[in-house]
Design an enzyme around this catalytic site. Structure first.
Site, PDB file in Angstrom:
ATOM      1  N   HIS A  71      66.234 137.620  45.191  1.00  0.00           N
ATOM      2  CA  HIS A  71      67.310 138.484  45.676  1.00  0.00           C
ATOM      3  C   HIS A  71      67.101 139.956  45.310  1.00  0.00           C
ATOM      4  O   HIS A  71      66.518 140.268  44.274  1.00  0.00           O
ATOM      5  CB  HIS A  71      68.647 138.030  45.081  1.00  0.00           C
ATOM      6  CG  HIS A  71      69.022 136.626  45.456  1.00  0.00           C
ATOM      7  ND1 HIS A  71      69.709 135.804  44.609  1.00  0.00           N
ATOM      8  CD2 HIS A  71      68.805 135.908  46.593  1.00  0.00           C
ATOM      9  CE1 HIS A  71      69.910 134.631  45.196  1.00  0.00           C
ATOM     10  NE2 HIS A  71      69.365 134.671  46.401  1.00  0.00           N
ATOM     11  N   TYR A 140      74.645 138.273  34.038  1.00  0.00           N
ATOM     12  CA  TYR A 140      73.989 139.382  34.718  1.00  0.00           C
ATOM     13  C   TYR A 140      74.784 140.649  34.434  1.00  0.00           C
ATOM     14  O   TYR A 140      75.983 140.689  34.699  1.00  0.00           O
ATOM     15  CB  TYR A 140      73.999 139.219  36.235  1.00  0.00           C
ATOM     16  CG  TYR A 140      73.456 137.946  36.801  1.00  0.00           C
ATOM     17  CD1 TYR A 140      72.265 137.943  37.517  1.00  0.00           C
ATOM     18  CD2 TYR A 140      74.156 136.745  36.691  1.00  0.00           C
ATOM     19  CE1 TYR A 140      71.776 136.774  38.094  1.00  0.00           C
ATOM     20  CE2 TYR A 140      73.677 135.582  37.265  1.00  0.00           C
ATOM     21  CZ  TYR A 140      72.490 135.600  37.966  1.00  0.00           C
ATOM     22  OH  TYR A 140      72.024 134.460  38.537  1.00  0.00           O
TER      23      TYR A 140
END
Length: 194
Positions: A71, A140
């Site tokens: 991604h 994250y």
């Protein structure tokens, strides 16, 4: 490239072979009560060579054999700092900056709750991982604004990238990830680093 390790207040910063990428050993102490881990401190990261301003923080929980990625955002890409809070992953980054000396190269790093490591994913890199345990929780921290319109990726098994994933009996993917573009399609509209 020789790995340079810089120790600062219980953190260790190790440069990886992909330009601008780092593995960080988080500050961690253990005693009879359990453990305490610090995942980020802005001034320590800056001293370690990583200017990082958190824009958003999120978690993912994955079952064993889940593969996510690769991604990235094509416009205004985010830098990411990823670590595992529980479980274990094989984490992958790919340098997708066309002008970089390490363009199209990838590396993998094991991140786990036990090894207390974080991976710095620079702007212009693709990111993905394979969960090695059920209920693996990843944290994250992102530097930069999320842009839903240009949030995309390259299919995990793209032959031109040649990423070597763990051998799994039953891989689990999202429908979205299985429809991601090829590396050749990416070259037609690469990441813009403004």
């Amino acid at each position: 490239m020789n790995k340079v390790i810089k120790a600062i207040n219980g953190f260790e910063f190790e440069k990886l072979k992909l330009i601008d990428s780092y593995i960080i050993r988080n500050f961690n102490i253990k005693d009879n009560r359990g453990s305490f881990e610090k995942c980020f401190e802005k001034s320590i990261y800056l001293e370690g060579g990583i200017p990082f301003n958190i824009s958003e923080i999120f978690c993912s929980v994955s079952d064993k054999n889940v593969i996510r990625g690769i991604h990235f955002q094509t416009n205004n890409p985010q830098a990411k700092l990823v670590t595992v809070l529980s479980g274990s992953v094989m984490d992958y980054i790919v340098d997708l900056r066309p002008t970089s000396k390490t363009f199209k190269q990838w590396i993998s790093v094991e991140l786990s709750a036990d090894n207390c490591k974080a991976l710095y994913v620079p702007r212009g890199f693709g990111h993905g991982f394979c969960s090695m345990m059920d209920n693996t929780t990843m944290l994250y921290m992102c530097d930069g604004v999320y842009d839903k319109e240009t949030d995309t990726g390259i299919r995990y098994d793209d032959l031109d990238l040649g990423i070597k994933w763990p051998e799994l009996e039953n891989e689990i993917h999202s429908e979205r990830d299985l429809k991601l573009m090829s590396f050749n399609e990416y070259i037609l509209n690469p990441i813009e680093l403004g």
